[in-house]
Design a protein around this motif. Structure first.
Motif, PDB file in Angstrom:
ATOM      1  N   ARG A  22     -22.772  14.090 -69.222  1.00  0.00           N
ATOM      2  CA  ARG A  22     -23.870  13.689 -68.457  1.00  0.00           C
ATOM      3  C   ARG A  22     -23.064  11.773 -68.217  1.00  0.00           C
ATOM      4  N   GLY A  23     -21.680  11.409 -69.343  1.00  0.00           N
ATOM      5  CA  GLY A  23     -20.568  11.028 -68.744  1.00  0.00           C
ATOM      6  C   GLY A  23     -21.720   9.467 -69.519  1.00  0.00           C
ATOM      7  N   ASP A  24     -22.007   9.573 -71.442  1.00  0.00           N
ATOM      8  CA  ASP A  24     -22.791   8.213 -72.032  1.00  0.00           C
ATOM      9  C   ASP A  24     -21.796   8.441 -72.797  1.00  0.00           C
ATOM     10  N   PHE A  25     -21.231   8.204 -72.959  1.00  0.00           N
ATOM     11  CA  PHE A  25     -20.148   8.205 -74.063  1.00  0.00           C
ATOM     12  C   PHE A  25     -19.029   7.621 -73.294  1.00  0.00           C
ATOM     13  N   CYS A  26     -18.230   5.467 -74.046  1.00  0.00           N
ATOM     14  CA  CYS A  26     -17.960   5.562 -72.982  1.00  0.00           C
ATOM     15  C   CYS A  26     -16.593   4.526 -73.267  1.00  0.00           C
ATOM     16  N   VAL A  27     -15.531   5.032 -73.077  1.00  0.00           N
ATOM     17  CA  VAL A  27     -14.209   4.379 -73.893  1.00  0.00           C
ATOM     18  C   VAL A  27     -14.285   2.563 -73.591  1.00  0.00           C
ATOM     19  N   TYR A  28     -14.068   2.274 -75.092  1.00  0.00           N
ATOM     20  CA  TYR A  28     -14.171   0.698 -74.614  1.00  0.00           C
ATOM     21  C   TYR A  28     -12.147   0.805 -75.438  1.00  0.00           C
ATOM     22  N   LEU A  29     -11.622  -1.029 -74.913  1.00  0.00           N
ATOM     23  CA  LEU A  29     -11.036  -1.157 -75.085  1.00  0.00           C
ATOM     24  C   LEU A  29     -10.602  -2.320 -76.232  1.00  0.00           C
ATOM     25  N   GLN A  30      -9.688  -2.111 -76.832  1.00  0.00           N
ATOM     26  CA  GLN A  30      -9.040  -4.053 -77.672  1.00  0.00           C
ATOM     27  C   GLN A  30      -7.772  -3.955 -77.754  1.00  0.00           C
ATOM     28  N   PRO A  31      -7.820  -4.655 -77.297  1.00  0.00           N
ATOM     29  CA  PRO A  31      -6.188  -5.716 -77.986  1.00  0.00           C
ATOM     30  C   PRO A  31      -5.709  -5.827 -78.989  1.00  0.00           C
ATOM     31  N   PHE A  40     -31.041   6.426 -77.455  1.00  0.00           N
ATOM     32  CA  PHE A  40     -31.220   5.909 -78.915  1.00  0.00           C
ATOM     33  C   PHE A  40     -30.450   4.095 -78.651  1.00  0.00           C
ATOM     34  N   GLY A  41     -29.892   4.125 -77.085  1.00  0.00           N
ATOM     35  CA  GLY A  41     -29.015   3.345 -77.526  1.00  0.00           C
ATOM     36  C   GLY A  41     -27.568   2.960 -77.716  1.00  0.00           C
ATOM     37  N   PHE A  42     -26.544   1.711 -77.885  1.00  0.00           N
ATOM     38  CA  PHE A  42     -25.866   1.793 -78.498  1.00  0.00           C
ATOM     39  C   PHE A  42     -25.341   2.410 -79.361  1.00  0.00           C
ATOM     40  N   ILE A  43     -24.461   3.636 -79.784  1.00  0.00           N
ATOM     41  CA  ILE A  43     -24.242   4.272 -81.256  1.00  0.00           C
ATOM     42  C   ILE A  43     -22.868   4.273 -82.026  1.00  0.00           C
ATOM     43  N   MET A  44     -22.054   3.639 -82.358  1.00  0.00           N
ATOM     44  CA  MET A  44     -20.926   2.652 -82.683  1.00  0.00           C
ATOM     45  C   MET A  44     -20.356   4.702 -83.753  1.00  0.00           C
ATOM     46  N   PRO A  45     -18.799   4.520 -83.297  1.00  0.00           N
ATOM     47  CA  PRO A  45     -18.252   5.813 -84.092  1.00  0.00           C
ATOM     48  C   PRO A  45     -19.098   6.343 -85.493  1.00  0.00           C
ATOM     49  N   SER A  46     -19.092   5.197 -86.511  1.00  0.00           N
ATOM     50  CA  SER A  46     -19.435   5.418 -87.550  1.00  0.00           C
ATOM     51  C   SER A  46     -20.614   6.509 -88.054  1.00  0.00           C
ATOM     52  N   TRP A  75     -21.419   5.350 -77.802  1.00  0.00           N
ATOM     53  CA  TRP A  75     -21.950   6.564 -77.368  1.00  0.00           C
ATOM     54  C   TRP A  75     -23.414   5.766 -77.005  1.00  0.00           C
ATOM     55  N   ILE A  76     -23.166   5.332 -75.606  1.00  0.00           N
ATOM     56  CA  ILE A  76     -24.497   4.950 -74.788  1.00  0.00           C
ATOM     57  C   ILE A  76     -25.200   5.519 -75.148  1.00  0.00           C
ATOM     58  N   HIS A  77     -26.455   6.686 -75.707  1.00  0.00           N
ATOM     59  CA  HIS A  77     -27.348   6.768 -74.902  1.00  0.00           C
ATOM     60  C   HIS A  77     -28.695   6.335 -74.881  1.00  0.00           C
ATOM     61  N   PRO A  78     -28.561   7.402 -73.740  1.00  0.00           N
ATOM     62  CA  PRO A  78     -29.959   7.095 -72.946  1.00  0.00           C
ATOM     63  C   PRO A  78     -31.536   6.093 -73.534  1.00  0.00           C
TER      64      PRO A  78
END
Ligand code: C2E
Ligand code: MG
Ligand code: MG
Length: 579
Positions: free
Chosen positions: A335-344, A367-373, A362-365
């Motif tokens: 569904r494309g819920d995983f988003c690639v963020y960029l850090q400079p 459970f919300g915003f989930i961090m990689p850890s 992971w922006i889960h419909p």
């Protein structure tokens, strides 16, 4: 010619290692399936009754072709892996190995110690047997009879050959019987797991590691004061104990283990984590109770102050939640819920942008915003990480192409590669294909490989990294300083960039010795013509400190947090003067 021999369960988990090789490093508790390319073939065999043994050709992950023989031993399987020149040797060889790996006395002689050394001895014998191949037909018959006898002995004794404790299966059976026969009593299941046991094996050798396990088994046997106590070594360094509950039990067991480890004669600080499942009502089967006790132990891994944890409702909820999340991973990816963020990543002196690191969110419909850890370790365990990483790498290539097409300034993106991804032989091919598909050049994609992915036996990893580097990719060693053999890794891996671990940096501020080590690491990298980027830079003081010691590049909240591609482009790539 003779390679690997082990006893495993029907899932492929190694219960007892008989003979190991560098090529086939699956040890107790690990899964033999991970060694092969065509795992389904093995799954197929492990679901059958193979009392007469079956031999097939299999491909290792290194693509080397070997012979695999699988033979049922009751509910376990004997696994033999070897490479031979001619098929004619096969039947004899199998018989010889079978005969050599088991002598009935091995298990019976000494419940705590000699099993291990006997197996070592048998391993040397095995090599001798191998040499006399061809001459031993007459002896073969007798040996085969011994093997058949040995099979029954294994079943009768139900003993772990290293420690003399019960096997996991025997423990489950006996513990279940005790729980059933004592419905009026309450029991605890305790899991004990040595922290960083791998280091003991790596640094002091497996003999020392085995000795420690045997000694810990002896220490735990001391807890057996009545007929309701059972102990097993279920996996490599994981023990389970079933005990009748008492008020002071947890403290007593904990003290015993702490005393044992603190006084253990090894020049290393040893610690164990203890997890408890209180079997008040006995609604669960014993195997699940053990899982929960282990989960409690794992919940305090790495937590220096906590010595033991009791499985509770919060852990139960977390377990269900994790399971629920994992159940939705595939549809979420589609569904494309995983988003690639960029850090400079920037030049410290000028703030000039030199690249970006791709960090998945992971922006889960539900459970919300989930961090990689919160999901990467689970994905590494269940193998989904490779699918996710392929998705992230492709997305990054897409971004780089879009920036080019829109005439936006381009800069390299660093992607993370999990150590698990290296088990996939398609890894280099996929990266090369993405680069071609999106019309990029390989140096636009930097590959971050965590330092701890590189262990002693990682010849395969080294070969893949060398290949990727030859193709033109830039290799970054992530989290440098977080492992315990950073210098080894640095001297053996051909890398272009070293990312200093942020924890290393945090500790350096207060500690002069650390500062010196850090400074040397920077100089060393300089001498090796490896660029250094410090990660986790949060304050101006840290930045100044880094610059002073000769580290000129950084990444961290001071310069920018990980952000969506849209924000990144607006903030860094399109506004004049900001880049
Ligand atoms: P990493 O590759 O070492 O990434 C750096 C982590 O440090 C990131 O955490 C980042 O948000 C965080 N960080 C950056 N600057 C600072 C700072 O100034 N202070 C502090 N305290 N933290 C900072 P994040 O995004 O939570 O990622 C954690 C780890 O998860 C990453 O560590 C990486 O190992 C893994 N990871 C993230 N994305 C992926 C991915 O797409 N694939 C794989 N295989 N692993 C990923
Ligand atoms: Mg990284
Ligand atoms: Mg890092």
């Amino acid at each position: 010619m003779i390679g690997y021999a082990a006893i495993c369960d029907h899932h492929g988990y190694v219960k007892r290692m008989i003979r190991n090789t560098a090529l086939l490093p699956a040890v107790e508790g690990q899964n033999i399936r991970n060694l092969f390319l065509e795992e389904e073939k093995l799954d197929d065999l492990l679901s059958q009754d193979l009392s007469y043994g079956v031999s097939i050709r299999m491909k290792l992950r290194t693509e080397k072709e070997v012979f695999l023989t699988v033979l049922s031993l009751d509910s376990s399987y004997l696994i033999l892996v070897y490479s031979i020149q001619s098929l004619e040797q096969l039947p004899q060889l199998v018989e010889l190995i079978l005969a050599a790996i088991h002598v009935p006395e091995v298990i019976g002689q000494d419940p705590y110690g000699t099993g291990y050394y006997e197996i070592q001895k048998l391993n040397s014998q095995l090599i001798n047997y191998q040499r006399s191949l061809g001459k031993s037909n007459a002896r073969l018959q007798t040996l085969l009879e011994e093997v058949r006898e040995a099979k029954y002995t294994i079943e009768e004794l139900e003993q772990d050959t290293l420690t003399g404790l019960l096997t996991e299966k025997a423990f489950y059976a006996k513990a279940a019987a005790v729980l059933e026969q004592n419905a009026d009593k309450t029991f605890d299941v305790i899991a004990v797991d040595i922290e960083q046991f791998k280091i003991v094996n790596d640094v002091f050798g497996t003999k020392t590691g085995d000795r420690l396990l045997i000694d810990l088994a002896i220490c735990l046997l001391d807890l057996k004061t009545n007929e309701w106590t059972y102990i097993t070594r279920a996996r490599a360094d994981t023990f389970f104990v079933l005990l009748p509950h008492t008020k002071t039990l947890y403290e007593e067991v904990n003290k015993k283990i702490v005393d044992f480890l603190e006084n253990y004669p090894l020049p290393m600080r040893l610690q164990a984590k203890m997890g408890i499942y209180h079997a008040g009502n006995k609604e669960l089967i014993i195997a699940r109770m053990c899982d929960r006790a282990l989960m409690a132990a794992e919940s305090i891994k790495g937590n220096y102050n906590a010595k033991y944890a009791v499985f509770d409702n919060a852990m139960h909820d977390k377990m269900l939640q994790e399971q629920k999340i994992i159940n939705t991973m595939v549809e979420s990816l589609n569904r494309g819920d995983f988003c690639v963020y960029l850090q400079p990543k920037v030049v410290i002196e000028t703030g000039e942008l030199i690249g970006a690191e791709a960090l998945v969110r992971w922006i889960h419909p539900e459970f919300g915003f989930i961090m990689p850890s919160d999901f990467i370790p689970a994905f590494e365990k269940n193998g989904f990480i490779y699918s996710l990483d392929l998705y992230v790498w492709k997305k990054c290539c897409e971004m780089l192409r879009d920036w080019k097409q829109k005439g936006i300034r381009t800069l390299p993106i660093s992607v993370n590669i999990s150590r698990i991804d290296f088990y996939h032989e398609s890894l280099p091919g996929m990266l090369i294909e993405f680069i071609r598909e999106y019309d990029l050049s390989p140096e636009e994609l930097h590959l971050e490989i965590t330092e701890t992915a590189y262990t002693k036996d990682s010849g395969q990893l080294l070969a893949i990294i060398e290949r990727l580097r030859r193709e033109g990719f830039i290799i970054e060693m992530d989290d440098f300083g977080s492992g315990y053999s950073s210098l080894n890794t640095l001297s053996e891996l051909p890398i272009d960039v070293m990312k200093l671990d942020l924890k290393f940096l945090n500790q350096a501020e207060q500690n002069l010795r650390r500062q010196k080590v850090l400074e040397c690491a920077v100089h060393l990298a300089d001498a090796l013509q490896v660029q250094v980027i410090a990660e986790g830079v949060e304050t101006k003081e840290q930045a100044a400190f880094l610059k002073n010691m000769g580290c000129f590049h950084a990444q961290g909240y001071l310069y920018g947090r990980p952000m969506s591609e849209e924000t990144f482009v607006t903030r860094y790539l399109t506004v004049p003067g900001r880049d």
